[in-house]
Scaffold this motif. Sequence first.
Motif, short mmCIF file in Angstrom:
data_model
loop_
_atom_site.label_atom_id
_atom_site.label_comp_id
_atom_site.label_asym_id
_atom_site.label_seq_id
_atom_site.Cartn_x
_atom_site.Cartn_y
_atom_site.Cartn_z
N UNK A 203 -14.20 -24.77 38.93
CA UNK A 203 -13.25 -25.11 39.36
C UNK A 203 -12.63 -26.45 39.39
N UNK A 204 -11.75 -26.65 39.30
CA UNK A 204 -11.72 -28.29 38.16
C UNK A 204 -10.73 -29.33 38.88
N UNK A 205 -10.62 -30.48 38.72
CA UNK A 205 -9.14 -30.95 39.15
C UNK A 205 -9.06 -32.86 39.20
N UNK A 206 -8.46 -33.24 39.06
CA UNK A 206 -8.26 -34.98 39.31
C UNK A 206 -8.15 -35.22 40.40
N UNK A 207 -8.52 -36.43 41.14
CA UNK A 207 -8.49 -37.55 42.00
C UNK A 207 -8.26 -38.79 41.87
N UNK A 208 -7.35 -38.84 41.81
CA UNK A 208 -6.62 -40.63 41.01
C UNK A 208 -6.31 -41.55 43.00
N UNK A 209 -7.76 -42.24 42.96
CA UNK A 209 -7.20 -42.95 44.08
C UNK A 209 -6.93 -44.22 44.50
N UNK A 210 -6.03 -43.73 45.20
CA UNK A 210 -4.79 -44.89 46.11
C UNK A 210 -5.05 -46.12 46.81
N UNK A 211 -6.35 -45.72 47.46
CA UNK A 211 -7.46 -47.31 47.84
C UNK A 211 -8.65 -47.67 47.13
N UNK A 212 -8.94 -48.97 47.53
CA UNK A 212 -10.37 -48.99 46.67
C UNK A 212 -11.12 -49.35 47.94
N UNK A 213 -12.60 -49.41 48.20
CA UNK A 213 -13.86 -48.63 48.53
C UNK A 213 -15.66 -48.91 48.89
N UNK A 214 -15.90 -49.30 48.77
CA UNK A 214 -17.07 -49.33 48.41
C UNK A 214 -18.18 -48.47 49.09
N UNK A 215 -17.90 -47.87 50.40
CA UNK A 215 -18.40 -46.50 50.66
C UNK A 215 -17.85 -45.54 51.05
N UNK A 216 -17.73 -45.23 49.58
CA UNK A 216 -16.65 -44.21 49.60
C UNK A 216 -17.68 -42.63 49.54
N UNK A 217 -16.37 -41.37 49.39
CA UNK A 217 -18.09 -40.36 49.71
C UNK A 217 -16.60 -39.68 49.33
N UNK A 218 -16.99 -37.43 48.90
CA UNK A 218 -16.51 -36.99 48.30
C UNK A 218 -16.54 -35.42 49.57
N UNK A 219 -15.20 -35.08 50.26
CA UNK A 219 -15.64 -33.76 50.77
C UNK A 219 -15.00 -33.27 50.46
N UNK A 220 -16.00 -31.42 50.85
CA UNK A 220 -15.16 -30.57 50.33
C UNK A 220 -15.05 -29.74 51.23
N UNK A 221 -13.82 -28.83 51.81
CA UNK A 221 -13.25 -28.19 53.65
C UNK A 221 -13.27 -26.94 52.88
N UNK A 222 -13.59 -26.03 53.63
CA UNK A 222 -13.12 -24.49 53.36
C UNK A 222 -12.22 -24.33 54.55
N UNK A 223 -11.52 -23.04 54.72
CA UNK A 223 -10.50 -22.82 55.63
C UNK A 223 -10.49 -21.13 55.37
N UNK A 224 -10.90 -21.32 56.54
CA UNK A 224 -10.64 -19.47 56.88
C UNK A 224 -11.27 -19.33 57.55
N UNK A 225 -12.39 -17.33 57.60
CA UNK A 225 -13.35 -16.95 58.09
C UNK A 225 -14.19 -17.44 56.99
N UNK A 226 -15.25 -16.48 56.98
CA UNK A 226 -16.31 -15.46 55.77
C UNK A 226 -16.67 -16.59 55.25
N UNK A 227 -17.92 -16.22 53.99
CA UNK A 227 -18.48 -17.03 53.69
C UNK A 227 -18.19 -17.56 52.62
N UNK A 228 -18.15 -19.07 52.13
CA UNK A 228 -18.08 -19.70 50.99
C UNK A 228 -19.28 -20.30 50.20
#
Length: 848
Positions: A203-228
């Motif tokens: 799965x792919x996509x593009x994120x465009x930054x709306x602000x600058x930061x030196x301590x950025x990170x990438x967060x990925x969360x999943x909704x609902x139940x079960x196993x991903x």
Amino acid sequence: MRGPRTLPATALILATAATLAAGALPGAGASAAPAPDYTITVDPRRAGPEISDTMYGVFLEDINFAADGGLYAELVRNRSFEFGPRDHASYTPLTAWSEVARGDATGSATVVDDAARLNETNRQYLRLDLAGGTEPGAGYGVRNAGFFTGMEITEGDSYDFSVWARTDQPQGTELTVTLDTAAGTPLAAELTRAVRGDTWTKYTGTLTATASAPDGGLTVTAAGGGTVRLDMVSLFPQDTFRGRENGLRRDLAERIAALEPGFLRFPGGCLVNTGSHEAYQAPNWPRERSYQWKETVGPVEERAVNHNFWGYNQSYGLGYFEYFQFAEDVGAMPLPVVPALVTGCGENRATDDPELLARHIQDTLDLVEFANGPADSPWGSVRAEMGHPEPFGLTHLAVGNEENLPEEYFENFLAFRAAIEAEYPEITVIGNSGPSAGGTTFDRLWDLNREADVAMVDEHYYMAPNWFLSNNERYDSYDRAGPDVFLGEYASRDNRFANALAEAAYMTGLERNADVVRLASYAPLLAHTQGTQWRPDLIWFDNDASWGSASYEVQRLFATNTGDRVVPSRATTTPGLGGDVDGAVGLATWATSAAYDDVTVTSADGETLLTDDFSGGLDQWSPSTGAGTWSLADGALVQADTTSTDNMLVAGDRDWVNYDLEVTATKRSGSEGFLIGFGVQGTGDYYWWNLGGWGNTRSAVEQAVGGAKSELVSDGTTIETGRAYDIRVQVRGREVTLFLDGEEWGSFTEPTPEPFRQVVTRDAETGELIIKVVNAQAEEAVTAIDLGRRANVGRTAHVTTLTGDPEAVNGETERPIAPRESTFRGVDHRFTYTFPPHSVTFLRVPTR
């Protein structure tokens, strides 16, 4: 030679800068020039050696986080959850990751290696067991903090996200992806993707930054139940070098490109021949393998990871295809290095498995096909599928790196060369001469290379500035009918301008001998300020910026002002150089416990200067370097700490000359031997005889000047534990002879550093003479330059100068060592030019 100037260094720099800002060099064009200190005589009618188009290149090894976290633009660290303690004692499969819960969602994150894995070479993945959540936006997942202080995110820049995922939920699982700071402040609008099906899908996509930061990170969360399940979580800036996918960090690649490298040597270095030589084999695969090219090509999600020799994890996202492509992008000749199945870099092992050797030889033949084969050949098709149907044009290939076992290495080298030449006779196969600039291993390997008519030999050495100033003539005496020289790794051991000056002085000798020295590359190339295993380095960087060292400025100017052919020239030397070896004596250890007894120092005329059988106290001895655990035991002086290094005790007088030092030394335990000091002037200025050094693989005399060491003479002597050795060091003026158990071990003459060096070349395209002068001393050098009566030259020369405080170091915000451009309008067939103190100067003189 005039006496030393008394102008303070800071005033000198300001005066020099002011003069350059006014458009001239100090003293240049003055109407009443002082008497010359030096003369340079040039014969432009004669032709010296042709200089190879590939003379100056770069060597790229994944050391100092040069690839992952550096040149390779991937921002996610540990993207495939493969980290572990074999890579580094502090690593776990979740290194750089932390669990995140949004709203009232809960769950657990576990790294798993089971049958549900992505593939056999990417075995570990992240399993998220979700407990759901009812609040809007609820989700459970992980955040990646990138390398060191965090991802450098820039407002307005776009970043390509990708992940391989699968879910056990029939209705699917929604992933929410965002960029944020360590405190949770969003840096981009959320991206959502619906994961459907329980098979791995990208799965792919593009994120465009709306602000600058030196301590950025990438967060990925999943909704609902079960196993991903998640694997290969990736974030790439779209602004890579030349817009390449799976590409390179643009600023670093551009700094390398600015060197206009003639060749690119890769991937190592010690990565090549250390660790297991076995290939990846699931499931019990060796995590400490030598670098093997087949593991680094094809889809990135199918490339194996590996323990990096330099103490971290290596993703192989930057692999052989990317190396070849980068070489092509910057106009450099690709020069790969393959393992010879003999270890180096402090190890001494050779394979005795003929099947393993045959497999590596076949791998090397396949490498040539990958680089040069047609798009429908087995390995050429792999290259074509990766996006490059045309051949890369491989012409040179090196076998091995810094091997310490000459016979075993060369036997394997000949097997490689025979197979390569039988199938690909157009490929130049390069041998090597071990890890040092001289010594038994070096001499034996050069003998073997000459006897076998090897085309080119790779030399490596890292030395103190004085060594480079003293050895400009190194290649003057090399056999012109023998192998060419590839100086694959060299550097002066620091990043001050003084080191760069010494390297520049040495490079004039490389060019003068361009008929022998065909390729040369400074090493290492890259270093992350927060992840450095080796210093010095050419280009420094952090997550946000990069900058060239003083040595970078020297390398760039030589590479862009090389010329096509050497013009014969000669220069006068600096009078009054050299002196006797004088100083006190010392005893030391390095990661070893040793005992010393019966020390005697006797003058050449028989006077006893020092005697100590250690039956009393230690009043005659004082520490010079380090600490150690020194005591008297059983009538001997003992250093007991096997972790202590560089711990010299010193006795005697700094004014001692012409003496014999005798001592009995016994290794008690530890990884090395013992160190016998002489000519000791202070903490950073001394000689020592390092017996059983480098993990007890060899012995050498090292000279330390200002703390930086150079080897003067070496061999393969090792030291036995529990054996008493009788040692004698005979100092006579500048001559030193060393004896071990009554037999002469070696000798040397104290090096004489020459601070004034020059070479002249011709640029065929412009017709210019390029006069290159290094003045590595505190006084300016007024120089009479004679181009010969028939020289038909223009009156105005273009001048490029590096000058400054020899202690200056370039950094992210300050660049004290940078080229300054000016013109000089006093050129004639004879003219006088004043070269500033501590300077490298390029005079481009037009000819009619």
